[in-house]
Write a protein that holds these residues in place. Structure first.
Motif, PDB file in Angstrom:
ATOM      1  N   LYS A  47       0.835  -1.214   0.000  1.00  0.00           N
ATOM      2  CA  LYS A  47       0.000   0.000   0.000  1.00  0.00           C
ATOM      3  C   LYS A  47       0.867   1.260   0.000  1.00  0.00           C
ATOM      4  O   LYS A  47       0.633   2.212   0.736  1.00  0.00           O
ATOM      5  CB  LYS A  47      -0.957   0.035   1.205  1.00  0.00           C
ATOM      6  N   LEU A  87     -14.066  10.175   7.223  1.00  0.00           N
ATOM      7  CA  LEU A  87     -13.018   9.156   7.237  1.00  0.00           C
ATOM      8  C   LEU A  87     -13.433   7.840   7.880  1.00  0.00           C
ATOM      9  O   LEU A  87     -12.744   6.830   7.714  1.00  0.00           O
ATOM     10  CB  LEU A  87     -11.783   9.695   7.973  1.00  0.00           C
ATOM     11  N   PRO A  91     -10.086   5.407  11.386  1.00  0.00           N
ATOM     12  CA  PRO A  91      -9.138   5.560  10.278  1.00  0.00           C
ATOM     13  C   PRO A  91      -7.715   5.235  10.717  1.00  0.00           C
ATOM     14  O   PRO A  91      -7.342   5.481  11.870  1.00  0.00           O
ATOM     15  CB  PRO A  91      -9.286   7.033   9.894  1.00  0.00           C
ATOM     16  N   LEU A 144      -0.193   4.585   2.169  1.00  0.00           N
ATOM     17  CA  LEU A 144      -1.563   5.078   2.091  1.00  0.00           C
ATOM     18  C   LEU A 144      -2.293   4.982   3.420  1.00  0.00           C
ATOM     19  O   LEU A 144      -2.131   4.001   4.155  1.00  0.00           O
ATOM     20  CB  LEU A 144      -2.339   4.291   1.035  1.00  0.00           C
ATOM     21  N   PRO A 145      -3.108   5.965   3.725  1.00  0.00           N
ATOM     22  CA  PRO A 145      -3.996   5.852   4.891  1.00  0.00           C
ATOM     23  C   PRO A 145      -5.121   4.870   4.572  1.00  0.00           C
ATOM     24  O   PRO A 145      -5.408   4.590   3.400  1.00  0.00           O
ATOM     25  CB  PRO A 145      -4.538   7.270   5.042  1.00  0.00           C
ATOM     26  N   HIS A 146      -5.731   4.353   5.607  1.00  0.00           N
ATOM     27  CA  HIS A 146      -6.905   3.493   5.416  1.00  0.00           C
ATOM     28  C   HIS A 146      -8.094   4.173   6.069  1.00  0.00           C
ATOM     29  O   HIS A 146      -8.141   4.349   7.283  1.00  0.00           O
ATOM     30  CB  HIS A 146      -6.681   2.114   6.041  1.00  0.00           C
ATOM     31  N   ASN A 147      -9.032   4.610   5.234  1.00  0.00           N
ATOM     32  CA  ASN A 147     -10.192   5.327   5.748  1.00  0.00           C
ATOM     33  C   ASN A 147     -11.332   5.181   4.756  1.00  0.00           C
ATOM     34  O   ASN A 147     -11.238   4.420   3.787  1.00  0.00           O
ATOM     35  CB  ASN A 147      -9.850   6.803   5.996  1.00  0.00           C
ATOM     36  N   SER A 152      -7.555   5.878  -0.417  1.00  0.00           N
ATOM     37  CA  SER A 152      -7.471   4.775   0.517  1.00  0.00           C
ATOM     38  C   SER A 152      -7.356   3.468  -0.264  1.00  0.00           C
ATOM     39  O   SER A 152      -7.009   3.474  -1.452  1.00  0.00           O
ATOM     40  CB  SER A 152      -8.694   4.765   1.449  1.00  0.00           C
ATOM     41  N   TYR A 153      -7.690   2.363   0.392  1.00  0.00           N
ATOM     42  CA  TYR A 153      -7.560   1.050  -0.241  1.00  0.00           C
ATOM     43  C   TYR A 153      -8.413   0.037   0.500  1.00  0.00           C
ATOM     44  O   TYR A 153      -8.896   0.277   1.616  1.00  0.00           O
ATOM     45  CB  TYR A 153      -6.094   0.591  -0.219  1.00  0.00           C
ATOM     46  N   ASP A 154      -8.618  -1.124  -0.130  1.00  0.00           N
ATOM     47  CA  ASP A 154      -9.151  -2.303   0.548  1.00  0.00           C
ATOM     48  C   ASP A 154      -8.468  -3.519  -0.056  1.00  0.00           C
ATOM     49  O   ASP A 154      -7.404  -3.399  -0.678  1.00  0.00           O
ATOM     50  CB  ASP A 154     -10.689  -2.356   0.479  1.00  0.00           C
ATOM     51  N   GLY A 307     -14.684   2.002   0.842  1.00  0.00           N
ATOM     52  CA  GLY A 307     -14.947   3.200   1.621  1.00  0.00           C
ATOM     53  C   GLY A 307     -16.416   3.566   1.644  1.00  0.00           C
ATOM     54  O   GLY A 307     -17.299   2.763   1.345  1.00  0.00           O
TER      55      GLY A 307
END
Length: 505
Positions: A47, A87, A91, A144-147, A152-154, A307
């Motif tokens: 990521k 977010l 987050p 990358l942040p996860h929010n 963001s991303y998954d 998201g």
């Protein structure tokens, strides 16, 4: 052709000079638009995104330039209900580093405050001319942040909105260095060209602001250790977004005019619903071209993300979060139509989204209502009813001294933002449609888009444009609707009635 249509068409050259930039000045500004050249590498496992960007531009301030580093916003915690709504409840922070900065090939030291980097512009020894172009080069690396937001991303995708460094806007009054707000879309940018080389693992798929279907592959997996590099090129856009997707994604493709419309969704999504969203995206793009003028980009991507952003517009690419693709969802058609309309109001016709969000969101919502009313009449009728209900009855907001024409920072909640920016503005235009008729209003909107195409328009410019199209001063009408000046209510109603009477004659 009616007299007013003929007059409006014949006066378009006068309008450019009277209401916006003179034709010559606007042409020169487009010739001197910035060029962003980026080389980036995306690691979907870690990521991480690393790379560099070079920005060639003509400075209006000879001493300094400023860059928005939006990913830096998500390297620190933000408290409060509005940030939680943007977010999510938990987050995960990202990281962002920029450790090499150069101007015209010479290393310089920048100063960062909040998410904004000040870049010193030392004297250009080659020419010494303030009007000569300058080139800023910046290396960056981010985890990358996860929010639930725009970047963001998954497990199946990385979506990058507002991720590349971008020049702040310099106005006559000075630099616009606004903070990132959790309400609305806190972005303000100029038209530019982008050349972006993206390296990523084979087996992944990519959609971006550029025309990806025809993108050149600069390096193939066979020669670069299982990775591929694609060259992405696009002209006359306000930003550059992209989504990297794994093999669970599939797509539908349809031509709308000269534009290839692609809709991306995942295995496990409701495929019938995804295809209905795709159909609505293609239909709406064709409708808005008919009503508002030609769409200049070869490709338009609608991408299912994770998201909870609902929908988010970028040039030639929009995000729709996964809730729209779940069985039983009924929101996807409305959302894709709204985000598609943003390709005109925000994309082709820009504005200051931080101080005058009604100019893109309100106009976008109006033309969305017009599209839905034609193609999905039951859905359209219900949406019009709700917008009028929320947009007309605003006594509580008057008491609280809130209005559509105010900065994002002044909105205490997303509900007030929606009621005033979306509903109040679209209600105003819907009532104007009732007085003028759909054909006349849409002809005026088409001329408005064409006059200011690729520029940033202000509320004052729309007021002047509307006044000229109406044949009388529209200030009282806009003061009542956009500034909630209740002392103007009777004047606004009388103005609208006069417009109705003129149309009948």
């Amino acid at each position: 052709m009616r007299k007013w249509v003929l007059w409006l068409g014949c006066s378009s050259l006068v309008a450019i000079a009277a209401w916006g930039l003179p034709a010559k000045a606007n042409a020169e500004k487009l010739l001197q638009k910035p060029l962003y050249q980026a080389d980036v590498q995306i690691d979907p496992v870690k990521k991480e995104v690393t790379g560099s960007v070079a920005i060639t531009f003509w400075p209006e301030d000879p001493q300094r330039a400023y860059l928005h580093l939006y990913p830096d916003v998500f390297t620190e915690q933000h408290e409060g209900m509005l940030w939680e709504e943007l977010l999510g409840k938990e987050p995960v922070l990202g990281t962002y580093d920029n450790n090499r900065l150069a101007v015209d090939g010479k290393m310089v030291v920048g100063q960062k405050e909040r998410h904004i980097l000040q870049v010193p512009l030392q004297a250009n020894e080659q020419s010494g001319a303030a009007a000569s172009p300058r080139r800023i080069q910046l290396d960056f690396a981010m985890k990358l942040p996860h929010n639930d937001g725009r970047m963001s991303y998954d497990d199946h995708a990385i979506w990058l909105g507002n991720w590349l460094p971008i020049l702040a806007v310099h106005e006559q009054a000075g630099w616009r260095l606004d903070a990132y707000e959790p309400v609305g879309d806190p972005f303000y940018s100029e038209i530019a060209d982008y050349e972006v080389n993206v390296t990523y693992p084979a087996g992944y798929q990519l959609a971006s602001t550029a025309a990806d279907a025809g993108a050149e592959v600069a390096a193939s997996p066979a020669t670069s250790g299982g990775k591929k590099t694609v060259r992405l090129r696009v002209e006359n856009v306000r930003d550059f977004a992209l989504v990297l997707m794994d093999s669970t994604y599939q797509k539908a493709e349809t031509k709308a005019g000269n534009t290839l419309v692609r809709t991306w969704w995942r295995q496990g999504d409701d495929e019938l619903l995804a295809k209905r969203i795709h159909e609505a995206g293609a239909k709406s793009l064709a409708y808005f071209q008919e009503q508002l003028g030609a769409y200049p980009y070869a490709e338009y991507d609608v991408v299912r993300t994770g998201g909870a952003i609902n929908g988010m517009e970028y040039p030639a690419l929009v995000f729709l979060d996964g809730r729209h693709f779940a069985a039983g969802a009924e929101t996807g058609i409305v959302t894709v139509a709204h985000e598609t309309a943003h390709q005109w109001f925000y994309g082709l016709l820009g504005n200051d989204q931080l101080r005058e969000a009604w100019l893109d969101e309100g106009f976008t919502e109006y033309v969305t209502l017009a599209f839905l009313s034609r193609e999905y009449p039951l859905t359209g009728a219900e949406r019009v009813r709700r917008r009028l209900e929320n947009g007309i009855f605003v006594q509580w907001y008057v008491k609280e001294e809130l209005r559509p024409w105010q900065a994002l920072s002044a909105f205490p909640a997303n509900q007030s933002y929606s009621d005033l920016v979306y509903s109040r503005t679209s209600s105003m235009l819907w009532l104007l449609r009732g007085a003028w008729g759909e054909e006349r209003l849409h002809d005026v909107l088409r001329e408005y888009v064409q006059t200011y195409r690729y520029q940033n328009v202000s509320g004052e410019q729309w007021e002047a444009f509307l006044s000229r199209a109406a044949g009388e001063d529209a200030r009282a009408f806009l003061d009542y609707w956009m500034k909630l000046d209740m002392s103007r209510q009777e004047q606004a109603a009388a103005w609208l009635e006069r417009q109705r009477d003129k149309q009948r004659k």
